[in-house]
Design a protein around this motif. Structure first.
Motif, PDB file in Angstrom:
ATOM      1  N   PHE A   1       0.853  -1.185   0.000  1.00  8.93           N
ATOM      2  CA  PHE A   1       0.000   0.000   0.000  1.00  8.93           C
ATOM      3  C   PHE A   1       0.891   1.238   0.000  1.00  8.93           C
ATOM      4  N   SER A   2       0.749   2.027  -1.053  1.00 17.02           N
ATOM      5  CA  SER A   2       1.539   3.255  -1.179  1.00 17.02           C
ATOM      6  C   SER A   2       0.709   4.302  -1.905  1.00 17.02           C
ATOM      7  N   SER A   3       0.693   5.506  -1.372  1.00 24.97           N
ATOM      8  CA  SER A   3      -0.061   6.585  -1.994  1.00 24.97           C
ATOM      9  C   SER A   3       0.654   7.909  -1.732  1.00 24.97           C
ATOM     10  N   GLY A   4       1.053   8.567  -2.808  1.00 25.85           N
ATOM     11  CA  GLY A   4       1.756   9.836  -2.666  1.00 25.85           C
ATOM     12  C   GLY A   4       3.071   9.647  -1.916  1.00 25.85           C
ATOM     13  N   LYS A   5       3.222  10.394  -0.829  1.00 27.54           N
ATOM     14  CA  LYS A   5       4.438  10.286  -0.028  1.00 27.54           C
ATOM     15  C   LYS A   5       4.333   9.209   1.050  1.00 27.54           C
ATOM     16  N   PHE A   6       3.150   8.607   1.147  1.00 25.73           N
ATOM     17  CA  PHE A   6       2.957   7.596   2.187  1.00 25.73           C
ATOM     18  C   PHE A   6       3.228   6.202   1.653  1.00 25.73           C
ATOM     19  N   THR A   7       3.987   5.439   2.411  1.00 21.78           N
ATOM     20  CA  THR A   7       4.232   4.028   2.117  1.00 21.78           C
ATOM     21  C   THR A   7       4.091   3.254   3.415  1.00 21.78           C
ATOM     22  N   ALA A   8       3.205   2.279   3.417  1.00 21.21           N
ATOM     23  CA  ALA A   8       2.953   1.499   4.627  1.00 21.21           C
ATOM     24  C   ALA A   8       4.202   0.740   5.036  1.00 21.21           C
ATOM     25  N   THR A   9       4.541   0.814   6.320  1.00 14.59           N
ATOM     26  CA  THR A   9       5.738   0.117   6.819  1.00 14.59           C
ATOM     27  C   THR A   9       5.421  -1.314   7.233  1.00 14.59           C
ATOM     28  N   SER A  10       4.179  -1.594   7.561  1.00 12.89           N
ATOM     29  CA  SER A  10       3.786  -2.956   7.915  1.00 12.89           C
ATOM     30  C   SER A  10       2.559  -3.339   7.096  1.00 12.89           C
ATOM     31  N   SER A  11       2.525  -4.549   6.641  1.00 10.12           N
ATOM     32  CA  SER A  11       1.406  -4.986   5.806  1.00 10.12           C
ATOM     33  C   SER A  11       1.100  -6.447   6.079  1.00 10.12           C
ATOM     34  N   ARG A  12      -0.150  -6.808   5.908  1.00 10.50           N
ATOM     35  CA  ARG A  12      -0.581  -8.174   6.106  1.00 10.50           C
ATOM     36  C   ARG A  12      -0.437  -8.964   4.805  1.00 10.50           C
ATOM     37  N   ILE A  13      -0.456 -10.303   4.937  1.00 10.59           N
ATOM     38  CA  ILE A  13      -0.425 -11.122   3.728  1.00 10.59           C
ATOM     39  C   ILE A  13      -1.763 -10.996   3.014  1.00 10.59           C
ATOM     40  N   THR A  14      -1.763 -11.232   1.713  1.00  8.30           N
ATOM     41  CA  THR A  14      -2.959 -10.980   0.906  1.00  8.30           C
ATOM     42  C   THR A  14      -4.066 -12.002   1.175  1.00  8.30           C
ATOM     43  N   LYS A  15      -3.712 -13.257   1.477  1.00 11.15           N
ATOM     44  CA  LYS A  15      -4.678 -14.347   1.690  1.00 11.15           C
ATOM     45  C   LYS A  15      -5.600 -14.525   0.496  1.00 11.15           C
TER      46      LYS A  15
ATOM     47  N   GLY B   1      -4.914 -16.530  -2.095  1.00  7.36           N
ATOM     48  CA  GLY B   1      -4.653 -17.793  -2.766  1.00  7.36           C
ATOM     49  C   GLY B   1      -5.352 -18.947  -2.097  1.00  7.36           C
ATOM     50  N   SER B   2      -4.739 -20.105  -2.200  1.00  4.66           N
ATOM     51  CA  SER B   2      -5.323 -21.326  -1.656  1.00  4.66           C
ATOM     52  C   SER B   2      -5.179 -21.355  -0.134  1.00  4.66           C
ATOM     53  N   LYS B   3      -6.290 -21.304   0.578  1.00  8.53           N
ATOM     54  CA  LYS B   3      -6.243 -21.329   2.044  1.00  8.53           C
ATOM     55  C   LYS B   3      -5.774 -22.694   2.539  1.00  8.53           C
ATOM     56  N   ARG B   4      -6.053 -23.752   1.776  1.00  9.92           N
ATOM     57  CA  ARG B   4      -5.630 -25.095   2.191  1.00  9.92           C
ATOM     58  C   ARG B   4      -4.119 -25.244   2.075  1.00  9.92           C
ATOM     59  N   LEU B   5      -3.532 -24.626   1.061  1.00 12.08           N
ATOM     60  CA  LEU B   5      -2.077 -24.648   0.924  1.00 12.08           C
ATOM     61  C   LEU B   5      -1.433 -23.866   2.052  1.00 12.08           C
ATOM     62  N   ARG B   6      -2.003 -22.705   2.409  1.00 15.75           N
ATOM     63  CA  ARG B   6      -1.483 -21.906   3.521  1.00 15.75           C
ATOM     64  C   ARG B   6      -1.544 -22.698   4.822  1.00 15.75           C
ATOM     65  N   ARG B   7      -2.669 -23.360   5.044  1.00 16.56           N
ATOM     66  CA  ARG B   7      -2.832 -24.128   6.277  1.00 16.56           C
ATOM     67  C   ARG B   7      -1.820 -25.268   6.353  1.00 16.56           C
ATOM     68  N   SER B   8      -1.610 -25.961   5.245  1.00 15.01           N
ATOM     69  CA  SER B   8      -0.651 -27.075   5.223  1.00 15.01           C
ATOM     70  C   SER B   8       0.762 -26.587   5.508  1.00 15.01           C
ATOM     71  N   LEU B   9       1.128 -25.453   4.926  1.00 18.94           N
ATOM     72  CA  LEU B   9       2.467 -24.902   5.150  1.00 18.94           C
ATOM     73  C   LEU B   9       2.624 -24.430   6.595  1.00 18.94           C
ATOM     74  N   TYR B  10       1.558 -23.859   7.147  1.00 15.21           N
ATOM     75  CA  TYR B  10       1.589 -23.401   8.546  1.00 15.21           C
ATOM     76  C   TYR B  10       1.846 -24.585   9.476  1.00 15.21           C
ATOM     77  N   LEU B  11       1.143 -25.694   9.228  1.00 18.59           N
ATOM     78  CA  LEU B  11       1.332 -26.894  10.043  1.00 18.59           C
ATOM     79  C   LEU B  11       2.723 -27.484   9.837  1.00 18.59           C
ATOM     80  N   ALA B  12       3.206 -27.453   8.586  1.00 22.17           N
ATOM     81  CA  ALA B  12       4.533 -27.986   8.293  1.00 22.17           C
ATOM     82  C   ALA B  12       5.623 -27.200   9.022  1.00 22.17           C
ATOM     83  N   VAL B  13       5.441 -25.883   9.108  1.00 22.09           N
ATOM     84  CA  VAL B  13       6.414 -25.049   9.832  1.00 22.09           C
ATOM     85  C   VAL B  13       6.383 -25.378  11.324  1.00 22.09           C
ATOM     86  N   GLN B  14       5.189 -25.516  11.882  1.00 28.27           N
ATOM     87  CA  GLN B  14       5.081 -25.853  13.309  1.00 28.27           C
ATOM     88  C   GLN B  14       5.739 -27.202  13.607  1.00 28.27           C
ATOM     89  N   CYS B  15       5.555 -28.164  12.707  1.00 25.71           N
ATOM     90  CA  CYS B  15       6.211 -29.470  12.886  1.00 25.71           C
ATOM     91  C   CYS B  15       7.721 -29.353  12.731  1.00 25.71           C
TER      92      CYS B  15
END
Length: 392
Positions: free
Chosen positions: A311-325, A327-341
């Protein structure tokens, strides 16, 4: 200019509008059913349009849950060229218009216009085995969710109806425990030794079986003498039967999953990553499909919805941003579990080192796990594209 047929898909039927060129409709708006007669009418329209324009028409439709799959299967069998549009892209393109119109006719017209503007790109295609594996893994996830809820409900009922039973079996929801509990609730506890032995098989000794049967007889004498709710007893018996049914379904789904995974070398490659087992590997491969469809790891990360929004507009540029979400929520969930393991017990040393580094920088837990999932997906892309197993 190539003729185009815009199709607005709905449950059980679709609205079809043909065009000879941009903004020049051919014939009237039609509604076709998702059956043999409807598909036959669509085939006649496409053949008629091809004969008139001397060029094969293109069919444009929007991905609509599972409702579009029957239509897509017919188009593939018949050999008609078709494009499946992402609903997000379609919705954004509609936002460019000043008037706010939402009808089936307008949607079919809009889809065809997207093609003429050059906004439609070929959709993802992959081998049928990937599709079958995706169906199985998603059904497994769905049944597992119901299984977990059923276990919570069964435990709550058991604490009210037969609380002493929880002390008998360590694995309360194992097939042996559930089968014995079902017999007890039905009052058919004549030969507990045979029941336990039949369920446990050779995995347990005769001494273990006799000890369980002895303890069961003791608590059953006290349980029968105590007053209890008949309705809750019936409800618990029903939940036990449901849990046994879910266990059988999950076993069958896992068997199908293993059979399909055997034909896909990609599953074994993903399993070479520490912390990823059979189920997670199958789920990741099922959602990713053919990795050759992605131009790079960043495109795969975007498909998983793990890329940060900008997110950027004019002189402003966001320093923190969330993931877009997006895409595939099932792929995100599988990767999240894989990282925890992977970070648990330093199973995956690379991911664990990266996790510790980010935590020392003061990042919150979930932010770090998402960053690790992003990194892990880069590893998945590398091993699938190079067709080489993971190396520590």
């Amino acid at each position: 200019m190539q003729p185009v047929v815009g199709v607005d898909v709905a449950k059980g039927s679709s609205v079809v509008q043909a065009f000879t060129r941009r903004n020049e409709p051919y014939g009237k708006l039609e509604s076709i059913s998702h059956g043999d007669s409807g598909f036959e009418r669509l085939g006649e329209l496409l053949a008629e349009l091809q004969a008139r324009m001397a060029i094969a028409p293109v069919v444009i439709l929007e991905a609509t849950g599972h409702y579009h799959r029957g239509l897509v299967a017919y188009l593939e069998r018949s050999g008609w060229t078709h494009f499946i549009v992402n609903p997000l892209q379609s919705k954004r393109a509609k936002g460019t218009q000043l008037r706010k119109v939402k009808t089936d006719a307008a949607d079919a017209w809009h889809l065809a216009d997207m093609y003429y503007r050059g906004d439609v790109l070929p959709h993802r295609t992959w081998d049928e085995t990937f599709t079958e594996l995706q169906h199985v893994t998603r059904q497994h996830e769905f049944v597992t969710g119901m299984f977990v809820q059923a276990k919570l409900n069964a435990r709550a009922l058991l604490e009210q109806v037969f609380p002493a039973y929880e002390e008998i079996f360590y694995a309360l929801f194992s097939v042996t425990s559930l089968s014995v509990l079902e017999r007890c609730l039905e009052g058919d506890d004549g030969d507990l030794v045979e029941t336990i032995q039949a369920c446990a098989g050779k995995s347990r000794s005769r001494r273990w079986v006799d000890e369980k049967a002895r303890r069961l007889r003791e608590i059953l004498l006290d349980w029968r003498a105590q007053p209890r709710s008949q309705s809750q007893t019936v409800a618990l018996s029903g939940m036990v039967s449901l849990l046994l049914s879910f266990t059988e379904q999950l076993s069958d789904l896992e068997k199908q999953m293993n059979e399909l995974a055997f034909d896909l070398p990609e599953v074994e490659l993903v399993k070479s990553i520490p912390g990823i087992g059979d189920k997670l590997a199958a789920a990741i491969v099922a959602e990713v499909g053919d990795v050759g469809q992605f131009e790079g790891a960043k495109q795969l990360v975007a498909y998983a919805g793990l890329d940060p929004g900008i997110f950027s507009s004019g002189k402003f540029t966001a320093t923190s941003s969330r993931i877009t979400k997006r895409g595939s929520k099932r792929l995100r969930r599988s990767l999240y579990l894989a990282v925890q393991c992977g970070i648990r017990g330093s199973t995956n040393k690379r991911i664990r080192e990266y996790y510790d580094k980010k935590r020392k920088e003061g990042k919150p837990y979930k932010v770090v796990v998402i960053a690790c999932a992003n990194k892990l997906l880069h590893h998945v892309y590398a091993i699938l594209s190079k067709k080489q197993p993971y190396r520590n």
